[in-house]
Design an enzyme around this catalytic site. Structure first.
Site, short mmCIF file in Angstrom:
data_model
loop_
_atom_site.label_atom_id
_atom_site.label_comp_id
_atom_site.label_asym_id
_atom_site.label_seq_id
_atom_site.Cartn_x
_atom_site.Cartn_y
_atom_site.Cartn_z
N ASP A 160 0.85 -1.18 0.00
CA ASP A 160 0.00 0.00 0.00
C ASP A 160 0.89 1.23 0.00
OD1 ASP A 160 -2.10 1.80 0.40
OD2 ASP A 160 -3.14 0.43 1.75
N ASP A 185 -2.89 4.68 -2.63
CA ASP A 185 -3.86 5.35 -1.77
C ASP A 185 -4.32 6.68 -2.39
OD1 ASP A 185 -5.13 5.49 0.97
OD2 ASP A 185 -3.91 7.31 1.08
N GLU A 229 -6.87 3.55 -5.48
CA GLU A 229 -8.02 3.97 -4.68
C GLU A 229 -8.46 5.34 -5.21
OE1 GLU A 229 -9.27 4.82 -0.04
OE2 GLU A 229 -7.33 5.48 -0.79
N HIS A 252 -10.25 -1.39 5.47
CA HIS A 252 -9.91 -0.79 6.77
C HIS A 252 -10.59 0.56 6.98
CE1 HIS A 252 -7.26 0.89 3.79
NE2 HIS A 252 -7.05 1.92 4.58
N ASP A 253 -11.18 1.13 5.95
CA ASP A 253 -11.86 2.43 6.06
C ASP A 253 -13.37 2.30 6.08
OD1 ASP A 253 -9.61 4.06 6.17
OD2 ASP A 253 -9.46 4.24 3.99
#
Length: 572
Positions: free
Chosen positions: A118, A219, A270, A344-345
């Site tokens: 990531d 990200d 993302e 995770h968000d």
């Protein structure tokens, strides 16, 4: 549903590392996301670590996945749980060492699994050496970031809002200037218009490629190119920095000079508040940018517009429309989706769109069916394959997420009661997805024998990996079967997509077709029985998988609560 896999197949995850290196077919692949901090604690400090991942590789291999996506484990002050990177080349000691990572890469490779890292390149930590040099007055490094003079002195240059609440600008008195931070104040945005910054990014990627990393997740990558720095009279500023003017040029350049040189490397971007039209380019078959994209529009159907810190029911018809339009639009333009519910968000999907009660198992399996039958590469977030639920926290001291802590205060400043603020956090907080992995029914769910960094969900006695691995009818084994079917049936990996019964207010259904194979997926999204009539003939179809007992494929069916069924037919 009972698995027929033997022990050797479990360890090898269906194919050898040598075969995997030759294939690199992300359309047949499945990615398993790990949030290391909450996965498994191997050194008894209450924090998950890289050796914890190594110790659980057989479990991951048992699922049959092809990639492990690890969220950031780089040196970081952890103001945003590692998404505030202080050093892109060093592993934070709390997670382990470079030797640990190299052992993880080798161990995963033996099981036919590749590592996906990531990479956070929209911003760094304010403790990064570059930013510290910028604050010290070094002009070279000041140009690595976005500094601007204020309006009339100490008023922010624009009215843009941070994603975490408050202004997106922070004043530095010593400079009499502001720096941009679209996220936390400790996460200053990088200036991608500076060629030297892009060169630094390329060096970082090449470093990790040399280590054997075969995947990168970028990200909020569609925010890296900023446009005009002006007040947004209609919103929070996102129209000036989302899918910016140079974004496609920068991604093509990055592809050409780094990961695009290795055909085995898979990339996913993302995309924050993106447009489908931009994603045709980001993930177009011949666009030379990324392999696939995450978009989040389908996860805003329980928002009020773009505002998530509210309590509104999920809009099922809107959910269907968004999922179907992205499936059809991306296919029409030869572009590829990452398909997912959780990360995770995000809150836990079974709590969000399913049932935590009587139909917990059925609804978790149904939601998995929706995603894994679609066109795109499925992502499984740790614990999703167990049906893990939201945290159920009742006091602010239990929360760790900076966004949640900020909005708990902001919501009350806006006039909400403390009770209402808690109810909103219980539904929308990112910490819902960050509670530790539930390995067994014992203390702390088997995650750690120390005090965990964040509390383990109290339902770990009922929901845990140890129990589900022993139960052939579990959610875990259902996910294994979905992964296996994607590899076996090309219609799932490569088939075209057609929405079915689009106006049905309770059922989500679609058809996939490929080279004489047909697949029909039917999912009841509610806890009441539904009479459903297929708009296409189901004569000759056979059941591949479902979350209830065997059923015959008929044009008219009575669907049970949260029932899901996958039907398949091959042309004669």
């Amino acid at each position: 549903m009972v698995s027929n896999w033997n022990k050797e197949e479990i360890i090898c995850a269906g194919k050898s590392a040598e075969m995997r290196s030759k294939m690199a077919d992300y359309k047949k692949s499945v990615v398993y996301q790990i949030y290391p901090k909450s996965f498994y604690d191997s050194n008894h400090d209450g924090l998950g670590d890289l050796r914890g991942v190594i110790e659980k590789l057989d479990y991951i291999g048992e699922l049959g996945v092809d990639y492990i996506w690890l969220t950031p484990f780089f040196v970081s002050p952890q103001n945003d749980n590692g998404y505030d990177v202080e050093d892109y080349y060093r592993i934070d000691p709390r997670y382990g060492t470079m030797d640990d990572l190299e052992e993880l890469i080798r161990g995963a490779d033996r099981r036919g699994i590749c590592l996906m890292l990531d990479m956070v390149f929209n911003h760094t930590s304010s403790r990064h050496e570059w930013f510290q040099k910028a604050l010290a007055g070094d002009e070279k490094y000041k140009n690595y970031y976005i500094f601007r003079k204020g309006k009339g002195g100490k008023e922010a240059p624009t009215n843009w809002e941070s994603k975490f609440g408050g202004s997106a600008w922070e004043y530095v008195p010593e400079m009499d200037e502001f720096y941009l931070h679209l996220f936390d104040v400790s996460q200053p945005d990088l200036n991608w218009d500076n060629e030297e910054v892009r060169e630094e990014i390329r060096k970082i990627l090449l470093f990790w490629m040399e280590k054997g990393v075969k995947g990168f997740r970028f990200d909020v990558v569609n925010l890296i190119s900023k446009g005009e720095f002006a007040d947004d009279m209609d919103g929070d500023g996102r129209k000036y920095y989302t899918d910016g003017p140079n974004i496609h040029r920068y991604l093509k350049e990055l592809n050409e000079l780094t990961f695009g040189r290795d055909a085995e490397i898979v990339t996913v971007g993302e995309m924050s508040s993106t447009s489908m039209e931009n994603c045709f380019q980001y993930a177009g078959e011949d666009s030379g940018e990324l392999s696939m994209v995450f978009n989040f529009h389908h996860l805003k159907v329980d928002f009020m517009g773009d505002e998530k810190w509210v309590l509104v029911p999920a809009d099922f018809m809107k959910l269907k429309k968004i999922l179907f339009s992205w499936q059809e639009g991306m296919e029409e333009h030869h572009a590829w989706n990452a398909v997912f519910w959780c990360n995770h968000d995000q809150p836990r999907v079974v709590s969000r769109f399913g049932s935590e009660g009587k139909y917990w198992k059925e609804s978790a399996k149904m939601l998995a069916t929706v995603i894994h039958g679609m066109r795109g590469t499925p992502y499984i977030y740790q614990g999703e394959e167990l049906g893990m639920t939201n945290a159920g926290f009742t006091h602010i001291s239990q929360y760790r997420d900076v966004e949640s802590l900020n909005h708990f205060r902001i919501l009350q400043e806006k006039g909400l009661t403390e009770g209402d603020a808690y109810r909103i956090l219980q539904i929308h907080s990112r910490d819902n997805g960050r509670t530790p992995m539930q390995w067994e029914e014992g203390a702390n769910g088997g995650f750690t024998d120390a005090v965990p960094w964040i509390e383990v969900n109290g339902n770990c006695k009922e929901i845990n990996a140890a129990q589900q691995r022993m139960d052939g009818d579990s959610i875990f084994h259902y996910y294994r079967e979905l992964v296996r079917l994607r590899k076996k049936y090309d219609v799932i990996s490569y088939g075209s997509f057609q929405a079915l019964d689009e106006e049905n207010p309770s059922v989500l259904a679609y058809r996939r077709t490929h080279e004489g194979q047909e697949l029909v997926v039917i999912c009841n999204f509610y806890e009441k029985e539904m009479d459903w009539k297929s708009p296409v003939s189901l004569q000759g179809f056979q059941r591949l998988l479902g979350n209830y007992e065997e059923r015959e494929a008929k044009d008219e069916m009575k669907l049970k609560p949260y029932e899901a069924v996958i039907l398949w037919k091959k042309a004669e």
